[in-house]
Design a protein around this motif. Structure first.
Motif, short mmCIF file in Angstrom:
data_model
loop_
_atom_site.label_atom_id
_atom_site.label_comp_id
_atom_site.label_asym_id
_atom_site.label_seq_id
_atom_site.Cartn_x
_atom_site.Cartn_y
_atom_site.Cartn_z
N THR A 6 -50.35 -14.60 -1.11
CA THR A 6 -51.76 -14.60 -1.50
C THR A 6 -52.15 -13.46 -2.42
O THR A 6 -53.17 -13.54 -3.12
CB THR A 6 -52.65 -14.55 -0.24
OG1 THR A 6 -52.31 -13.39 0.54
CG2 THR A 6 -52.47 -15.80 0.60
N ALA B 289 -50.89 -18.46 2.96
CA ALA B 289 -51.29 -18.18 4.34
C ALA B 289 -51.66 -16.71 4.47
O ALA B 289 -51.07 -15.86 3.81
CB ALA B 289 -50.18 -18.55 5.31
N THR C 97 -51.28 -22.99 -2.58
CA THR C 97 -51.83 -22.59 -1.29
C THR C 97 -50.94 -21.49 -0.71
O THR C 97 -49.86 -21.21 -1.21
CB THR C 97 -51.93 -23.78 -0.33
OG1 THR C 97 -52.72 -23.40 0.82
CG2 THR C 97 -50.57 -24.24 0.17
N ASN D 283 -53.50 -24.92 5.86
CA ASN D 283 -53.62 -24.80 4.41
C ASN D 283 -52.69 -25.75 3.68
O ASN D 283 -53.07 -26.35 2.67
CB ASN D 283 -53.35 -23.35 3.98
CG ASN D 283 -54.50 -22.42 4.29
OD1 ASN D 283 -55.63 -22.85 4.51
ND2 ASN D 283 -54.23 -21.13 4.33
N ASP E 32 -52.83 -19.80 9.65
CA ASP E 32 -53.46 -20.82 8.82
C ASP E 32 -52.47 -21.55 7.93
O ASP E 32 -52.86 -22.34 7.07
CB ASP E 32 -54.54 -20.17 7.95
CG ASP E 32 -54.02 -18.98 7.14
OD1 ASP E 32 -52.98 -18.41 7.51
OD2 ASP E 32 -54.65 -18.61 6.14
N THR F 22 -46.38 -23.31 -2.49
CA THR F 22 -46.75 -22.32 -1.48
C THR F 22 -46.44 -20.94 -2.05
O THR F 22 -45.36 -20.72 -2.62
CB THR F 22 -45.99 -22.55 -0.17
OG1 THR F 22 -44.58 -22.42 -0.38
CG2 THR F 22 -46.29 -23.95 0.37
N MET G 161 -57.44 -23.05 -0.02
CA MET G 161 -57.30 -22.05 1.03
C MET G 161 -58.50 -22.15 1.96
O MET G 161 -59.63 -22.28 1.50
CB MET G 161 -57.23 -20.64 0.44
CG MET G 161 -55.96 -20.31 -0.34
SD MET G 161 -54.49 -20.15 0.71
CE MET G 161 -54.88 -18.70 1.69
#
Length: 355
Positions: free
Chosen positions: A106, A131, A129, A145, A141, A103, A167
């Motif tokens: 982004t 959010a 991934t 995700n 999300d 995680t 994503m």
């Protein structure tokens, strides 16, 4: 007398989840805190976050693996090295792990994914991934995700495909993916090639495009860099624009850059005022790669580049060329330390165009 056939027991997938912070781990101050949520100062560790999200993948066992929590604007090459070693060592220590999910914030997710794709040589899937909205806000999300990433990491078809990004229900190759919007939920794209596939609403993984080759001959040059590199060589990106005069390029050389990626104008050329600075950089021994700031740009080999001592960046984005060049320069340093034949610029050129 007939006997019922005993079905063989299917081993439950075990997926390691490594949390590195980012929006995924942050805590909004109110239900619509979708922009300035970092001001809350709260970043949840991955084990606590997984517990708060509840059951995400009933058919898989989640194995939390601690890292450190970072905003994606703070992560850098030293963090990439440590993260790659963590994944490599975890895979070696526990061969029963089916795959890995990371995680990540982004803003730099595509860069971390590409570094891991080049630096790691694992059969198990590694899926990144993140959010766009913190987990405690409306319309987040984060859980969806992570559920999608878990499904892809558990899927046998993902093995050997290199590092993937999931994503918004789409599956992307690390090479192609980029973040194209600041706050939209569907912020990730892969121009011009598109996603590899999707994760359906029932968590079924659908692949519609052939997986990239994660074990090509050129990629072999990147392997083992994480074994010996204490730090990665400095490589900077210079952005071209109308009237650019090369001051940034000269500044990067003065700061000790070993490589420079010139994100040129859309034809794949620097501004006229930058040429002298680029020639000075080449003369100083800096490896210069010509790229373009266009999202669908292409810089092939050309006479004017060869005449000036510049390398062609192909269709890789400037930020991904930077990462590849950092690793290639680190590999060249390792060759020199071991008295092996030193990789020349032509070998670097061929590798960049083959990725």
């Amino acid at each position: 007398m007939m006997h019922a056939r005993v079905q063989p027991e299917t081993r439950r997938p075990r997926v390691a989840v490594i949390g590195t912070g980012g929006t995924f781990a942050m805590h909004g101050r109110h239900r619509f805190d979708w922009i300035e949520y970092a001001d809350s100062g709260v970043i949840h560790p991955i084990d606590a976050l997984l517990q708060s999200l509840g059951e995400l993948a009933p058919d898989a066992e989640i194995v939390p693996v601690p890292f450190r929590s970072l905003g994606s604007v703070a992560i850098g090459p030293n963090d990439w090295l440590e993260l790659a070693r963590l994944i490599r060592d975890a895979a070696a220590a526990d061969p029963s792990l089916t795959g890995f999910v990371v995680t990540h914030g982004t803003a730099t997710l595509e860069e971390t994914a590409w570094f891991l794709d080049l630096a790691l040589s694992l059969d198990q899937p590694v899926v990144l991934t993140g959010a766009q909205r913190p987990a405690n806000t409306d319309g987040s999300d984060a859980a969806a995700n992570l559920r999608g990433a878990m499904a892809v990491a558990s899927d046998p078809r993902s093995r050997g495909a290199g590092v993937l990004v999931v994503m918004g229900g789409a599956i992307f190759a690390a090479r192609d993916v980029t973040k194209a919007a600041s706050f939209e939920l569907a912020a990730f794209e892969a121009p011009p090639y598109g996603p590899l596939g999707r994760v359906d609403a029932d968590a079924r993984v659908v692949y519609r495009r052939r997986m990239p080759d994660s074990e090509g001959a050129s990629r072999a040059r990147f392997r083992n860099v994480i074994d010996h590199a204490v730090a990665l060589p400095r490589v900077d990106i210079s952005m071209s624009y109308a009237g650019a005069d090369g001051a940034a390029i000269r500044g990067f050389v003065q700061a000790g850059a070993r490589g420079i990626v010139c994100a040129g104008l859309t034809p794949g050329r620097a501004a006229s005022g930058e040429r002298a600075a680029l020639l000075e950089a080449v003369a100083a021994g800096v490896v210069v790669v010509q790229s373009t700031r266009s999202p669908r740009g292409l810089v092939p080999r050309q006479r004017f580049l060869a005449a000036d001592g510049l390398l062609a960046g192909g269709d890789l984005s400037a930020q991904k060329l930077r990462i590849a060049l950092m690793l290639l320069l680190a590999a060249r340093d390792a060759q020199a330390a071991q008295d092996e034949t030193r990789m020349n610029d032509e070998a670097i050129q061929a590798c960049l165009l083959d990725l």
